[in-house]
Scaffold this active site. Structure first.
Site, PDB file in Angstrom:
ATOM      1  N   ARG A 122     101.844  99.765  32.432  1.00  0.00           N
ATOM      2  CA  ARG A 122     101.396  98.475  32.976  1.00  0.00           C
ATOM      3  C   ARG A 122      99.903  98.382  32.730  1.00  0.00           C
ATOM      4  O   ARG A 122      99.136  99.230  33.178  1.00  0.00           O
ATOM      5  CB  ARG A 122     101.794  98.354  34.450  1.00  0.00           C
ATOM      6  CG  ARG A 122     100.811  98.792  35.461  1.00  0.00           C
ATOM      7  CD  ARG A 122     101.270  98.574  36.889  1.00  0.00           C
ATOM      8  NE  ARG A 122     101.177  99.804  37.674  1.00  0.00           N
ATOM      9  CZ  ARG A 122     100.038 100.340  38.075  1.00  0.00           C
ATOM     10  NH1 ARG A 122      98.895  99.791  37.778  1.00  0.00           N
ATOM     11  NH2 ARG A 122     100.037 101.450  38.771  1.00  0.00           N
ATOM     12  N   HIS A 167      98.372  97.778  39.760  1.00  0.00           N
ATOM     13  CA  HIS A 167      99.684  97.677  40.421  1.00  0.00           C
ATOM     14  C   HIS A 167      99.922  96.257  40.930  1.00  0.00           C
ATOM     15  O   HIS A 167     100.951  95.636  40.678  1.00  0.00           O
ATOM     16  CB  HIS A 167      99.730  98.689  41.566  1.00  0.00           C
ATOM     17  CG  HIS A 167     100.830  98.486  42.552  1.00  0.00           C
ATOM     18  ND1 HIS A 167     102.166  98.627  42.218  1.00  0.00           N
ATOM     19  CD2 HIS A 167     100.794  98.137  43.856  1.00  0.00           C
ATOM     20  CE1 HIS A 167     102.893  98.386  43.292  1.00  0.00           C
ATOM     21  NE2 HIS A 167     102.098  98.077  44.292  1.00  0.00           N
ATOM     22  N   TYR A 187      91.941 105.475  39.158  1.00  0.00           N
ATOM     23  CA  TYR A 187      92.859 106.576  38.857  1.00  0.00           C
ATOM     24  C   TYR A 187      93.230 106.706  37.379  1.00  0.00           C
ATOM     25  O   TYR A 187      93.995 107.582  37.031  1.00  0.00           O
ATOM     26  CB  TYR A 187      94.128 106.484  39.729  1.00  0.00           C
ATOM     27  CG  TYR A 187      94.842 105.146  39.690  1.00  0.00           C
ATOM     28  CD1 TYR A 187      95.738 104.850  38.670  1.00  0.00           C
ATOM     29  CD2 TYR A 187      94.620 104.197  40.685  1.00  0.00           C
ATOM     30  CE1 TYR A 187      96.392 103.629  38.636  1.00  0.00           C
ATOM     31  CE2 TYR A 187      95.266 102.965  40.657  1.00  0.00           C
ATOM     32  CZ  TYR A 187      96.160 102.693  39.638  1.00  0.00           C
ATOM     33  OH  TYR A 187      96.810 101.484  39.611  1.00  0.00           O
TER      34      TYR A 187
END
Lengths: 314, 370
Positions: free
Chosen positions: B265, B269, B278
């Site tokens: 992706r 999120h 991250y």
């Protein structure tokens, strides 16, 4: 129970029974005894041993028109399915604006009194009555077991069906005429009386009836609540307004138990009829104790009568 | 004792040693024959167009979120091949079980985008009619829908309908108990269901190596007796080839099929997340190079299956789609507060009636003041 399930399966080919050991064995309590033999493995399904999977696949089957009746082997084993029951089964109708209907029945043998080991004597009803979208009922006698299970299976809503396991061995005449049966969301006066209303459901109805029988000083009316959600307030409030006193009895812990809802509702709606506060009788706020101690834990006739006496001494 | 459910050895179930690929990163055909038949040019052209429209829809939904028109939007930018492939591999009567990240798949299925986005806008928990589209409500808890898909597929098998189900999950959801119970029930019941795992490498912030120590997510199927495969999830040809074979496997009575699609992706999120905390830009860049739309476009053009007119038509269709969505989402539908009591039960309980009356008097009091 067995006859009621059999009748439901005869009446509707969409009714399936699913669970652990429900087939050849007939369930650990033999509630489904002989059903697989007569209806076949396709309708009485021994599932893998996984409660969330049982309820989850039942939801999938119900989406395509089946009416699954899931047996949870013991009360203490329902928790792996708790997520499926409360976040999926309960919510699907509202989530889909009424387009998805899940007529799933979850049968749970409940309560103590049979000398069982840990996790086999629980009364988890309050976890389910707290969740909108579920109907929660408890039968207390053989006749209700026969009729209420059929009514639950016919119901278009999901139903959590509690069966007091220590009453499985009770014997009584069963009225097989379903057309004359009380709807399963109504309470019934199990024993008329004048001085005090004792509200009970499931295993505690028999205990309360025995208490009423034993009490020579007061005329005790016992109301079998039967349906915990929805609640038949009409029958219950009418009784309390008449007697002016009320004791609520269940096996589950008193603290935050279902009886708190009954007591609060009765206090709010019958305040000027009450001669004493609504008193509650139930289990302690401990994990269910080892079975050799369960007689000290479970409400019995004496604790019910003691509460009755206290409402008169107020 | 050998299990009578599964005749052969585990090697028949095992995924390929490397993810199935038909296209290189730049869209050239890879050498060698695949065990999976090549999808038809017609199907690939449809996939191309749907991915172009889907990506534009996704970008528009992200923009609408930034404008406050949606409460939240989980983007599937970068995962277009899986989003579109999952839907194109199904027939109309088959059932699709989406997660919250499948909005693009749902518009590909033909559901009105405003109905798809009703959940994320806060208008309804599910804005479309599941029966009409054979699409279950989008699921926000992880993997709960996989057991429903297993049960529904089992129902289809019992009916002999020839219909199948496809359930989507992400890599994180493969750690949930329900995922494993679903695989197990589906295998034991020989339910015609495809489990499509879009392994986009992160469960929000947690990378795959904190999710599993298995050789691959596809290997998880083998322990349940399920035929399993892994595929380059950014290769639309491979995705469609494997999904088509999986659908045939399920439809012809061979039971469930597990697919792990490797994808990424490219966005966070959701709009509430910050992926820079991250993962690195370099990593995202690496995946951006494997863009499923660019790869398929290059492949189809090279074969003469796609012209400038085709790409222009797709681009225009995408812009029209986005424009219609913008207009539709600018309208503020009136919601009826008392409607929240309507579908809790078949017939409202006395307690709900009481609560509805209490809310009604609140609303009437507010109206009197206004």
């Amino acid at each position: 129970m067995n006859e009621g399930l059999r009748k439901a399966m005869e009446n509707d080919p969409k009714v399936l029974i699913m669970g652990e050991d429900v087939g050849k064995l007939g369930g650990v309590f033999r509630v489904t005894d002989g059903l697989q033999k007569d209806f076949g493995e396709a309708r009485v399904i021994d599932t893998p041993l996984a409660e969330s999977g049982i309820v989850g696949t039942a939801i999938g089957l119900a989406l395509r028109g089946y009416r699954p009746v899931c047996e949870i082997q013991f009360d203490g084993f329902v928790f792996p399915a708790f997520n499926q029951i409360t976040t999926q089964l309960a919510k699907m109708r509202m989530r889909s604006l009424g387009t998805l209907e899940l007529p799933v029945v979850i049968r749970i043998p409940c309560g103590g009194g049979i000398g069982a080991v840990e996790h086999h004597s629980e009364s988890p009803e309050a976890y389910f009555t707290h969740t909108g979208g579920l109907r929660v009922v408890a039968c207390s006698n053989p006749s209700d077991a026969y009729t209420m299970i059929q009514q639950a299976i016919e119901c278009p809503d999901p139903v959590i069906f509690f069966e007091p396991k220590r009453r499985y061995w009770d014997k009584a005449p069963v009225d097989r005429d379903l057309s004359k049966a009380v709807p399963f969301d109504r309470a019934v006066v199990a024993r008329p009386g004048e001085d005090v209303t004792v509200l009970a459901y499931g295993p505690m109805v028999k205990t309360s009836l025995e208490a009423a029988q034993a009490d020579e000083n007061h005329s005790i009316e016992v109301v079998d609540v039967r349906s915990l959600n929805p609640l038949d307030e009409e029958t219950i409030l009418e009784s309390v307004r008449r007697t002016g006193r009320c004791v609520v009895v269940h096996e589950a812990p008193v603290f935050n138990g279902y009886g708190a809802e009954l007591a609060a509702r009765i206090t709010e709606k019958c305040f000027y009829h009450l001669e004493a506060p609504v008193l509650r009788v139930g289990g302690f706020s401990t994990p269910y104790p080892p079975s050799r101690l369960e007689d000290h834990y479970l409400p019995d006739l004496d604790r019910v009568l003691d509460a009755v006496d206290r409402t008169f001494a107020w | 004792m050998a299990n009578r459910q599964h005749g052969g050895g585990p090697e028949e179930l095992l995924p390929a040693e490397r993810p199935v690929r038909f296209l290189t990163d730049t869209g050239a055909a890879v050498r060698g024959r695949s065990r999976y038949p090549l999808p038809s040019p017609e199907l690939l052209r449809r996939a191309y167009r749907a991915m172009v429209v889907g990506r534009r829809f996704d970008a528009q939904a992200t923009a609408l979120t930034k404008q406050g028109r949606l409460a939240v939007y989980p983007s599937s930018h970068g995962q277009e091949a899986c989003q579109v492939g999952a839907v194109l591999a199904l027939q109309d009567g088959d059932w699709f079980f989406p997660t919250y990240r499948e909005s693009m798949a749902l518009v590909t299925r033909g559901i009105e985008p405003t109905e798809v986005l009703a959940l994320l806008r806060g208008d309804a928990h599910c804005g479309y009619d599941p029966h009409r589209h054979h699409v279950a409500p989008q699921c926000t808890p992880l993997a709960t829908q996989t057991v429903h898909a297993a049960g529904l597929a089992y129902a289809e098998r019992r009916k002999g309908s020839g219909r199948i189900a496809l359930a989507c999950v992400g890599d994180g959801a493969t750690s949930e108990g329900d995922f494993h119970e679903a695989l197990n029930f589906a295998a034991v019941f020989k339910a015609p269901v495809i489990f499509l795992v879009q392994n986009n490498q992160y469960a929000i912030s947690v990378p795959l190596d904190r999710q599993t120590a298995a050789p691959s997510l596809a290997h998880k199927g083998v322990g349940y007796g399920i035929r399993s495969e892994r595929v380059d999830g950014n290769d639309p040809v491979a995705v469609l080839a494997v999904l088509t074979a999986a659908a045939e496997h399920a439809r012809s009575g061979h039971g469930p099929f597990l697919i792990e699609a490797h994808t990424y992706r490219l966005e966070s999120h959701t709009n509430a997340d910050d992926a820079t905390r991250y993962r690195t830009d370099a990593e995202a860049e690496e995946w951006r190079r494997r863009d499923p739309i660019a790869r398929l476009e290059a492949y189809l053009r090279r074969r003469g299956h796609l012209t400038d007119e085709d790409t222009a038509e797709a681009a225009t269709a995408a812009e029209d789609f986005a424009a219609r969505l913008r207009t539709a989402m600018n309208a503020d539908p009136e919601l009826a507060p008392l409607g929240m009591f309507d579908h809790v039960y078949d017939v409202p309980t006395p307690q709900l009636d009481e609560q509805r009356a209490s809310l009604r008097s609140e609303l009437e009091a507010e109206e009197a003041l206004a």
